[in-house]
Design a protein around this motif. Structure first.
Motif, mmCIF file in Angstrom:
data_model
loop_
_atom_site.group_PDB
_atom_site.id
_atom_site.type_symbol
_atom_site.label_atom_id
_atom_site.label_comp_id
_atom_site.label_asym_id
_atom_site.label_seq_id
_atom_site.Cartn_x
_atom_site.Cartn_y
_atom_site.Cartn_z
ATOM 1 N N PHE A 1 0.757 -2.860 0.386
ATOM 2 C CA PHE A 1 -0.129 -3.008 -0.769
ATOM 3 C C PHE A 1 -0.734 -1.641 -1.085
ATOM 4 N N THR A 2 -0.572 -1.210 -2.338
ATOM 5 C CA THR A 2 -1.104 0.073 -2.785
ATOM 6 C C THR A 2 -2.109 -0.160 -3.912
ATOM 7 N N TYR A 3 -3.085 0.711 -4.017
ATOM 8 C CA TYR A 3 -4.179 0.492 -4.980
ATOM 9 C C TYR A 3 -4.613 1.779 -5.680
ATOM 10 N N GLY A 4 -3.911 2.871 -5.446
ATOM 11 C CA GLY A 4 -4.276 4.160 -6.040
ATOM 12 C C GLY A 4 -3.051 4.873 -6.564
ATOM 13 N N SER A 5 -2.886 6.123 -6.173
ATOM 14 C CA SER A 5 -1.771 6.929 -6.670
ATOM 15 C C SER A 5 -0.412 6.305 -6.352
ATOM 16 N N LEU A 6 -0.312 5.601 -5.231
ATOM 17 C CA LEU A 6 0.976 5.005 -4.846
ATOM 18 C C LEU A 6 1.343 3.781 -5.690
ATOM 19 N N MET A 7 0.451 3.358 -6.574
ATOM 20 C CA MET A 7 0.820 2.316 -7.529
ATOM 21 C C MET A 7 1.902 2.827 -8.483
ATOM 22 N N CYS A 8 1.987 4.145 -8.641
ATOM 23 C CA CYS A 8 3.025 4.760 -9.484
ATOM 24 C C CYS A 8 4.330 4.755 -8.691
ATOM 25 N N GLU A 9 5.324 4.082 -9.192
ATOM 26 C CA GLU A 9 6.589 3.923 -8.465
ATOM 27 C C GLU A 9 7.239 5.260 -8.152
ATOM 28 N N ASP A 10 7.118 6.236 -9.052
ATOM 29 C CA ASP A 10 7.733 7.536 -8.784
ATOM 30 C C ASP A 10 7.046 8.243 -7.617
ATOM 31 N N ILE A 11 5.739 8.144 -7.524
ATOM 32 C CA ILE A 11 5.025 8.743 -6.393
ATOM 33 C C ILE A 11 5.355 7.994 -5.109
ATOM 34 N N MET A 12 5.329 6.667 -5.156
ATOM 35 C CA MET A 12 5.620 5.872 -3.957
ATOM 36 C C MET A 12 7.021 6.156 -3.424
ATOM 37 N N SER A 13 8.013 6.229 -4.285
ATOM 38 C CA SER A 13 9.376 6.465 -3.796
ATOM 39 C C SER A 13 9.530 7.870 -3.225
ATOM 40 N N ALA A 14 8.839 8.858 -3.819
ATOM 41 C CA ALA A 14 8.897 10.214 -3.270
ATOM 42 C C ALA A 14 8.232 10.282 -1.901
ATOM 43 N N VAL A 15 7.100 9.624 -1.753
ATOM 44 C CA VAL A 15 6.374 9.650 -0.483
ATOM 45 C C VAL A 15 7.101 8.848 0.586
ATOM 46 N N SER A 16 7.533 7.634 0.261
ATOM 47 C CA SER A 16 8.143 6.745 1.259
ATOM 48 C C SER A 16 9.598 7.082 1.543
ATOM 49 N N GLY A 17 10.246 7.767 0.612
ATOM 50 C CA GLY A 17 11.656 8.105 0.782
ATOM 51 C C GLY A 17 12.607 6.999 0.369
ATOM 52 N N VAL A 18 12.069 5.913 -0.209
ATOM 53 C CA VAL A 18 12.910 4.787 -0.644
ATOM 54 C C VAL A 18 12.386 4.227 -1.959
ATOM 55 N N ARG A 19 13.257 3.589 -2.670
ATOM 56 C CA ARG A 19 12.849 2.792 -3.833
ATOM 57 C C ARG A 19 12.885 1.345 -3.381
ATOM 58 N N SER A 20 11.855 0.607 -3.725
ATOM 59 C CA SER A 20 11.850 -0.799 -3.331
ATOM 60 C C SER A 20 11.345 -1.646 -4.486
ATOM 61 N N ARG A 21 11.619 -2.927 -4.374
ATOM 62 C CA ARG A 21 11.095 -3.870 -5.366
ATOM 63 C C ARG A 21 9.578 -3.893 -5.229
ATOM 64 N N PHE A 22 8.897 -4.239 -6.323
ATOM 65 C CA PHE A 22 7.443 -4.295 -6.283
ATOM 66 C C PHE A 22 6.935 -5.346 -7.245
ATOM 67 N N ALA A 23 5.683 -5.774 -7.029
ATOM 68 C CA ALA A 23 5.059 -6.787 -7.873
ATOM 69 C C ALA A 23 3.563 -6.520 -7.929
ATOM 70 N N ALA A 24 2.940 -6.940 -9.024
ATOM 71 C CA ALA A 24 1.486 -6.851 -9.130
ATOM 72 C C ALA A 24 0.866 -7.767 -8.086
ATOM 73 N N ALA A 25 -0.226 -7.318 -7.490
ATOM 74 C CA ALA A 25 -0.923 -8.106 -6.473
ATOM 75 C C ALA A 25 -2.388 -7.700 -6.466
ATOM 76 N N SER A 26 -3.194 -8.463 -5.740
ATOM 77 C CA SER A 26 -4.604 -8.112 -5.587
ATOM 78 C C SER A 26 -5.061 -8.454 -4.178
ATOM 79 N N LEU A 27 -6.141 -7.798 -3.765
ATOM 80 C CA LEU A 27 -6.680 -7.976 -2.429
ATOM 81 C C LEU A 27 -8.160 -8.336 -2.535
ATOM 82 N N GLU A 28 -8.525 -9.498 -2.007
ATOM 83 C CA GLU A 28 -9.913 -9.956 -2.013
ATOM 84 C C GLU A 28 -10.676 -9.329 -0.850
ATOM 85 N N GLY A 29 -11.986 -9.124 -1.057
ATOM 86 C CA GLY A 29 -12.850 -8.646 0.013
ATOM 87 C C GLY A 29 -12.860 -7.139 0.204
ATOM 88 N N PHE A 30 -12.353 -6.411 -0.776
ATOM 89 C CA PHE A 30 -12.347 -4.944 -0.740
ATOM 90 C C PHE A 30 -12.692 -4.424 -2.125
#
Length: 142
Positions: free
Chosen positions: A5-34
């Protein structure tokens, strides 16, 4: 394979794939209590436990084991990886890992809500210029 679960810069798929080294499926989500707050002097947020709050974000699905050391290094000492349960838009609950701002760095958080749309408009280019050189693959702006 585990979710992230990402909530900042890694919400951008291009940043996430560069950082993680992979492209993956993704979906909108939310986290309660934070809640997510700006980090002083930075374009990215920190997330901290807060009763009654909710953080919108993106859930990346089925990340391979090779992605986690890269993500841990990218997040650095200010964050700890923690297991949480997030809600997808259709109401399903999914377990995931996320990065929570460590309490010992809380004085770096600025009051108020971090704004993703503002990040896209004014902070993403600065973020990429500052963090691309950390040994991650080149990040392209879309």
């Amino acid at each position: 394979m585990e979710h992230c679960f990402t909530y900042g810069s890694l919400m951008c798929e291009d940043i996430m794939s560069a950082v993680s080294g992979v492209r993956s499926r993704f979906a909108a989500a939310s986290l309660e209590g934070f809640r997510r707050q700006p980090v002083s002097g930075q374009t990215y947020p920190g997330m901290v436990p807060t009763a009654g709050a909710r953080v919108p974000g993106v859930l990346y699905l089925d990340l391979p084991a090779s992605a986690w050391p890269r993500l841990d290094r990218f997040e650095g000492e200010e964050y700890e990886r923690r297991q949480v349960v997030v809600r997808l838009a259709d109401g399903r609950a999914e377990p995931a890992w996320t990065y929570v701002f460590r309490p010992e760095f809380a004085t770096r958080l600025v009051e108020g809500e971090w704004d993703f749309e503002r990040f896209l408009a004014t902070g993403k280019a600065r973020f990429m210029a500052r963090y691309v050189g950390l040994g991650f693959a080149t990040i392209r702006a879309d």
